[in-house]
Design a protein around this motif. Structure first.
Motif, PDB file in Angstrom:
ATOM      1  N   GLY A   1       0.854  -1.186   0.000  1.00  0.00           N
ATOM      2  CA  GLY A   1       0.000   0.000   0.000  1.00  0.00           C
ATOM      3  C   GLY A   1       0.888   1.232   0.000  1.00  0.00           C
ATOM      4  N   ALA A   2       0.314   2.331  -0.458  1.00  0.00           N
ATOM      5  CA  ALA A   2       1.092   3.575  -0.452  1.00  0.00           C
ATOM      6  C   ALA A   2       1.077   4.186   0.942  1.00  0.00           C
ATOM      7  CB  ALA A   2       0.518   4.543  -1.473  1.00  0.00           C
ATOM      8  N   GLY A   3      -0.109   4.193   1.560  1.00  0.00           N
ATOM      9  CA  GLY A   3      -0.243   4.777   2.895  1.00  0.00           C
ATOM     10  C   GLY A   3       0.121   3.732   3.938  1.00  0.00           C
TER      11      GLY A   3
ATOM     12  N   VAL B   1       0.150   3.108  -7.059  1.00  0.00           N
ATOM     13  CA  VAL B   1      -1.258   3.441  -6.777  1.00  0.00           C
ATOM     14  C   VAL B   1      -1.725   4.737  -7.451  1.00  0.00           C
ATOM     15  CG1 VAL B   1      -1.044   2.379  -4.485  1.00  0.00           C
ATOM     16  CG2 VAL B   1      -0.766   4.842  -4.705  1.00  0.00           C
TER      17      VAL B   1
ATOM     18  N   ARG C   1      -6.793   9.504   3.561  1.00  0.00           N
ATOM     19  CA  ARG C   1      -7.219   8.724   4.719  1.00  0.00           C
ATOM     20  C   ARG C   1      -8.305   9.532   5.401  1.00  0.00           C
ATOM     21  NH1 ARG C   1      -5.256   5.036   2.701  1.00  0.00           N
ATOM     22  NH2 ARG C   1      -3.593   3.652   3.424  1.00  0.00           N
TER      23      ARG C   1
ATOM     24  N   HIS D   1     -13.677   2.769   0.145  1.00  0.00           N
ATOM     25  CA  HIS D   1     -12.212   2.606   0.004  1.00  0.00           C
ATOM     26  C   HIS D   1     -11.866   1.694  -1.182  1.00  0.00           C
ATOM     27  CE1 HIS D   1      -8.198   2.853   2.364  1.00  0.00           C
ATOM     28  NE2 HIS D   1      -7.983   2.820   1.055  1.00  0.00           N
TER      29      HIS D   1
ATOM     30  N   THR E   1      -7.841   1.879  -5.172  1.00  0.00           N
ATOM     31  CA  THR E   1      -6.905   1.079  -5.979  1.00  0.00           C
ATOM     32  C   THR E   1      -7.546  -0.227  -6.423  1.00  0.00           C
ATOM     33  OG1 THR E   1      -6.005   0.076  -3.971  1.00  0.00           O
ATOM     34  CG2 THR E   1      -4.852   2.009  -4.831  1.00  0.00           C
TER      35      THR E   1
ATOM     36  N   MET F   1       0.592  -3.446  -7.171  1.00  0.00           N
ATOM     37  CA  MET F   1       0.954  -3.204  -5.756  1.00  0.00           C
ATOM     38  C   MET F   1       1.527  -4.468  -5.108  1.00  0.00           C
ATOM     39  SD  MET F   1      -2.408  -1.029  -4.717  1.00  0.00           S
ATOM     40  CE  MET F   1      -2.125  -0.922  -2.958  1.00  0.00           C
TER      41      MET F   1
HETATM   42  O1  3PY Z   1      -2.344   2.308  -1.052  1.00  0.00           O
HETATM   43  C1  3PY Z   1      -3.053   2.718  -0.127  1.00  0.00           C
HETATM   44  O2  3PY Z   1      -2.592   3.334   0.827  1.00  0.00           O
HETATM   45  C2  3PY Z   1      -4.479   2.476  -0.153  1.00  0.00           C
HETATM   46  O3  3PY Z   1      -5.220   3.030   0.602  1.00  0.00           O
HETATM   47  C3  3PY Z   1      -4.975   1.480  -1.148  1.00  0.00           C
HETATM   48  O4  3PY Z   1      -6.342   1.380  -1.125  1.00  0.00           O
END
Ligand code: 3PY
Length: 330
Positions: free
Chosen positions: A80-82, A105, A242, A289, A292, A301
């Motif tokens: 995940g990116a976050g 993402v 978020r 949510h 992605t 990912m």
């Molecule tokens: O990549 C992230 O942080 C997401 O929230 C993917 O849904």
């Protein structure tokens, strides 16, 4: 166990692999994989692969959990990116490096951002609910929407997703203003035709405000009552970052008072719960949510996170270590 098996590195898998099975098979070729259900102890695990949904099993990756995991753990590879579910500071204190999946993402998240932006500007949630209820456009006609052309899009957080969204919004004729901790290089600014402004200026000048910044101690509730009061009356809010970067209760109030005319949301403070004031407000376009949620992006990912696991095992380093740990040595 043969001597060869005994010397294989161990990897902990927190969460499932849904798409990138052959990439994961390449990890299984070089390591023994354990899962939370494994009967084998985790002792000796060098790396852990984790997904957003594995939070349900482990909770936040914090100091307490790290104390319970084996000392051998050196890498946490987050899909995940976050990575707000991982306490990076605690990982650093335990000499554990953390990676995420930046860039993979960007397109999909910015695409859903544009969908929410257009949908909220056009008041689509009202008509979409009415047609499903068998009422065509509803007993009271939805208010007319607005065109994006000529409107100011304020981008809060100009990382990969913010830049991607800005470029796409330009194609809809929007004017881009942004605020970020660090200003972009002038050639990138020029390419995006994006104007750097102060935080308060961004709030005051935007017709649409898009949240594209990571959640951390500095950004939690960065948009709350005080900030809504500084915005143009009737602003549209889009959040694909978020939930907790916005004080959700304050957003509900701002929607109820008309300070915010509509919102397009993909993320929520207490997922999977959604504030009742958002659920009941027909001017909020809600997506659970799914930023992605495409085969291509979810595959990208997984492959990216798995490439971090492989690099951790084979080279003792990560492909995309999180920025907070850039100065970490050893
Ligand atoms: O990549 C992230 O942080 C997401 O929230 C993917 O849904």
């Amino acid at each position: 166990m043969s001597a060869d098996e005994g010397s294989r590195p161990k990897v902990l898998r927190l969460g499932v692999i849904v798409h990138a099975h052959s990439a994961w098979a390449s990890v299984e070729e070089i390591a023994d994989v354990l899962t939370p259900k494994s009967t084998n102890p985790f002792d000796g695990c060098v790396a852990a692969y984790r997904t957003f949904d594995s939070f349900e099993v482990t909770g936040k990756i914090d100091g307490e959990l790290l104390d319970a995991l084996p000392d051998s753990l050196r890498f946490i590879c987050h899909n995940g990116a976050g990575y707000d579910q991982v306490d990076v500071h605690a990982c650093t204190a335990h000499n554990i490096r953390v990676s995420n999946t930046p860039t993979a993402v960007d397109d999909a998240t910015a695409d859903i951002g544009i969908f929410l932006l257009l949908g909220a500007l056009r008041n689509l949630a009202v008509g979409m609910a009415a047609i499903r209820a068998g009422e065509w456009r509803g007993s009271t006609l939805p208010a007319l929407g607005h065109d994006p052309q000529g409107k100011v899009l304020g981008v809060l957080g100009m990382g990969g997703i913010g830049r991607n969204m800005a470029a796409k919004a330009r194609a809809f004729g929007m004017k881009i203003r942004y605020y970020n901790r660090t200003r972009l290089e002038s050639d990138i600014e020029a390419e995006l035709e994006a104007e750097y402004v102060g935080f308060d200026e961004l709030l005051a000048e935007s017709d649409v405000l898009s949240l594209n910044l990571p959640l951390n101690a500095n950004t939690r509730h960065i948009i709350s009552q005080k900030e809504f009061a500084k915005m143009k009356k009737g602003i549209v809010i889009v959040n694909t970052a978020r939930g907790a970067v916005i004080d959700e209760a304050a957003l509900v109030e701002a929607l109820d008072s008309g300070q915010v005319s509509s919102a397009g949301l993909d993320v929520y403070e207490q997922e999977p719960s959604v504030h009742p004031g958002l659920l009941s407000n027909p001017r909020v376009l809600l997506v659970p949510h799914m930023g992605t949620w495409t085969v291509e992006t979810e595959t990208k990912m997984e492959e990216w996170a798995i490439s971090n696991v492989r690099m951790a095992i084979e080279e003792g380093r990560l492909r995309s270590m999180v920025p907070e740990q850039r100065d970490m040595r050893g």
